[in-house]
Design an enzyme around this catalytic site. Structure first.
Site, PDB file in Angstrom:
ATOM      1  N   ARG A  16       0.803  -1.232   0.000  1.00  0.00           N
ATOM      2  CA  ARG A  16       0.000   0.000   0.000  1.00  0.00           C
ATOM      3  C   ARG A  16       0.833   1.277   0.000  1.00  0.00           C
ATOM      4  NH1 ARG A  16      -3.869  -1.052   4.866  1.00  0.00           N
ATOM      5  NH2 ARG A  16      -2.442  -2.765   5.301  1.00  0.00           N
ATOM      6  N   LYS A  23       8.666  -1.234   2.749  1.00  0.00           N
ATOM      7  CA  LYS A  23       7.972  -0.356   3.690  1.00  0.00           C
ATOM      8  C   LYS A  23       8.862   0.164   4.815  1.00  0.00           C
ATOM      9  CE  LYS A  23       4.602  -2.061   6.431  1.00  0.00           C
ATOM     10  NZ  LYS A  23       3.212  -2.388   6.801  1.00  0.00           N
TER      11      LYS A  23
END
Ligand code: UD1
Ligand code: CA
Length: 452
Positions: A16, A23
Site C-alpha cells: 500500500r 515499507k
C-alpha cells in the site's frame, strides 16, 4: 543477567505504500521506520535480529549495521513463521522481545516495563485499548485473565466486541517461545502460522500471561500507507516540539515546527513558524529565528537574529550576528561575531570577520574576510575559473564598492577601498583607493534609434 534479544519483524512488502522501497525503509523525520525501531531496541537489548523478506538487500544496505543478525524469511507465511526464522539464532537462557519494523514510535520505557513483566511471568504482551479495534487481534480475557489472542478474521461476533487489542509487541522467555512456536499450525482463517497462537498454548500449559496496556495509541501504531506515515510524522513532530517547549524553547506555532534531527538551545530562544531543523543544530542564548528558515548541522551563537527565509547549512554563526532575510549560508561558512549577512547574499566556505557587513545581493565564496569590512551591494567573488576554485582575501577595514567583482586568487589590503563597479584582477594595496572603472564619457551627437 538475562540477555535480551530483539526480533524485529520486517519481512512485509508494504504494497500500500506504492513505492519501490520496502515499507520499513520509508522515512519518518530523519530516520527510516526500521531505523527508529532499531534505535529503541539498541537501548535495551544485547542482540538484534531483523527478519527480512522483500527487498532484503536494499534494507541491509540502507541500514548498514553489522551488529544486526539479518534473518531471511523467504516466504511470508505469518508472524509465527517469521519469528521461527530467528529463534535458532537465540540462546535459550534469554528473553526474546518481538518488535515490528513498521511501528516506529515505540518507546524504551514501555519496552522496559514489558521486559520486567516478562521476567516475572515468562510471557508479557503489549496491548492497547482502541475505540475502533477493527483489523486487530483481540485480547481475550476470562475474569481479567488473558486466555488467547484471536485474530479479526477468526473472531466470533462476541469476540469482535473486545476493544483491547494485540499490538504485536511482546516479550517472551526464549525457552517458552521456542516450545510454543513448535506447536503452531495453519488451522485458521488466513492459513498462516500465527505468533499469537502461542498465547493459548501457554495458557493450556498452565502459564499466566501478563500484559502492559499502553495508553499511547501512537506508540504502537503501524504504518501501512502514506497517509498513516504522514500522521505519525505529525505526532512525532508534536512530541518533539512539546519536549523542546518544556525545556524552554519558544515556538510561535508548534504545529509548524519540524525537527529532523536534534536541536539544542540556551535560554530565551524563539522560533517562528515553518522552521525546518535538520541534523544537529545548536542555538546559544537569546537567539531568534524568523519564519520559513531551514537550518541544518549548524552552530549558532548567542543573540543571533536569523531573519525570514534564510537557509543555513554546515555553518557556524557567531554571537550577535544577523542573517537574512533571504540569506543562504552554505557549508563551511563561518560568520563572525556581530557580522551582518543581508538579503540575497550567498556565503560559501568563507570566514567573515567580526562586525563585517555583506548586506545586499552578494556572492562570497572561498574567501577570508577580515574584521570591520564593508562589502557593498552586488559584490561577487569570482572564485571559479571554470576548472579550479581560488581564494579571495580581504583585509580588516576594507571597503568594497558596490557591484565590484574580485577575480580570485586575489587579496585586498587592510583598509583598502575598491571603487564601485570595479573588476579587480590583481591585488589592491592597503589603505588606498583602487578602481578599474573606465572614465565616464558624454556622446553629444548620439540619438536614440527610431522605429522605421
Ligand atoms: C498482527 C497480529 C495481530 C495484531 C496486529 C498488530 C498475528 C497473527 N497477528 O496482525 O494480532 O493485532 O499484528 O498490528 O501476529 N511479518 C513478517 N512476516 C510474515 C508476516 C508478517 O515479517 O510472514 C511482519 C510484517 O512485516 C509486519 C508484522 O509482521 O511488520 C505484522 O504483520 P501483519 O501482516 O501486519 O500482521 P497483522 O495480520 O496485521
Ligand atoms: Ca498490520
Amino acid at each position: 543477567m538475562t540477555n535480551i534479544h530483539a526480533i524485529i519483524l520486517a519481512a512485509g512488502k508494504g504494497t500500500r505504500m506504492n513505492s519501490s522501497k520496502p515499507k520499513v525503509l520509508q522515512t519518518l523525520a530523519d530516520n527510516t521506520l526500521l531505523g527508529h525501531v532499531l534505535k529503541q531496541a539498541k537501548l535495551i537489548s544485547q542482540k538484534i535480529h531483523v527478519v527480512y523478506g522483500f527487498g532484503g538487500a536494499q534494507v541491509q544496505q540502507t541500514i548498514n549495521d553489522n551488529h544486526i543478525n539479518w534473518v531471511e524469511q523467504k516466504q511470508q507465511l505469518g508472524t509465527g513463521h517469521a519469528v521461527q526464522q530467528a529463534t535458532p539464532h537465540i540462546e535459550d537462557n534469554s528473553i526474546s522481545l518481538i518488535l515490528y519494523g513498521d511501528v516506529p514510535l515505540i518507546q524504551r520505557a514501555t519496552l522496559e516495563q514489558l521486559i520486567s513483566a516478562c521476567k516475572t511471568s515468562g510471557i508479557a504482551l503489549l496491548s492497547v485499548i482502541l475505540e475502533n479495534p477493527t483489523g486487530y487481534g483481540r485480547i481475550i480475557r476470562d475474569n481479567n485473565i488473558i486466555q488467547a489472542i484471536v485474530e479479526q478474521k477468526d473472531a466470533s461476533a462476541e469476540q469482535l466486541k473486545v476493544c483491547e487489542v494485540n499490538t504485536g509487541i511482546m516479550a517472551v522467555r526464549t525457552t517458552l517461545l521456542k516450545k510454543y512456536l513448535n506447536s503452531l499450525d495453519t488451522n485458521n482463517a488466513q492459513g498462516e502460522l500465527y505468533l499469537t497462537d502461542i498465547i493459548a498454548s501457554a495458557v493450556n500449559d498452565g502459564k499466566t500471561i501478563s500484559s502492559v496496556i499502553t495508553t499511547d495509541e501512537f506508540e504502537v501504531a503501524g504504518v501501512n500507507d502514506k497517509t498513516q506515515l504522514a500522521e505519525l510524522e505529525r505526532i512525532y513532530q508534536q512530541q518533539k516540539a512539546a519536549k523542546y517547549m518544556q525545556l524552554g524553547l519558544s515556538l510561535k506555532d508548534p504545529s509548524r515546527f519540524d525537527c529532523r534531527g536534534e536541536l539544542s538551545f540556551g535560554q530565551d530562544c524563539e522560533i517562528d513558524f515553518n522552521t525546518l531543523i535538520e541534523g544537529v543544530v545548536t542555538l546559544g542564548n537569546n537567539t531568534t529565528i524568523a519564519p520559513n528558515c531551514c537550518i541544518k548541522n549548524s552552530k549558532i551563537g548567542d543573540n543571533v537574529t536569523i531573519l525570514a527565509n534564510s537557509v543555513i547549512e554546515d555553518a557556524v554563526i557567531g554571537n550577535g550576528a544577523s542573517i537574512g532575510p533571504f540569506a543562504r549560508i552554505r557549508p563551511q561558512a563561518n560568520i563572525g561575531e556581530n557580522a551582518k549577512i543581508g538579503n540575497f547574499v550567498e556565503v560559501k566556505k568563507s570566514t567573515i570577520g567580526k562586525g563585517s557587513k555583506v548586506s545586499h545581493l552578494s556572492y562570497v565564496g572561498d574567501s577570508t574576510v577580515g574584521k570591520g569590512v564593508n562589502i557593498g551591494a552586488g559584490v561577487i567573488t569570482c572564485n571559479y575559473d571554470g576548472v579550479n576554485k581560488h581564494q579571495t582575501i580581504i583585509g580588516d577595514g576594507a571597503f568594497i564598492g558596490s557591484d565590484s567583482q574580485l577575480v580570485a586568487p586575489i587579496s585586498i589590503g587592510k583598509n583598502a577601498t575598491i571603487g564601485a563597479g570595479s573588476t579587480i584582477t590583481s591585488s589592491a594595496p592597503e589603505g588606498q583607493l583602487t578602481l578599474s572603472r573606465s572614465k565616464q564619457r558624454l556622446f553629444p551627437s548620439w540619438k536614440r534609434p527610431v522605429k522605421q
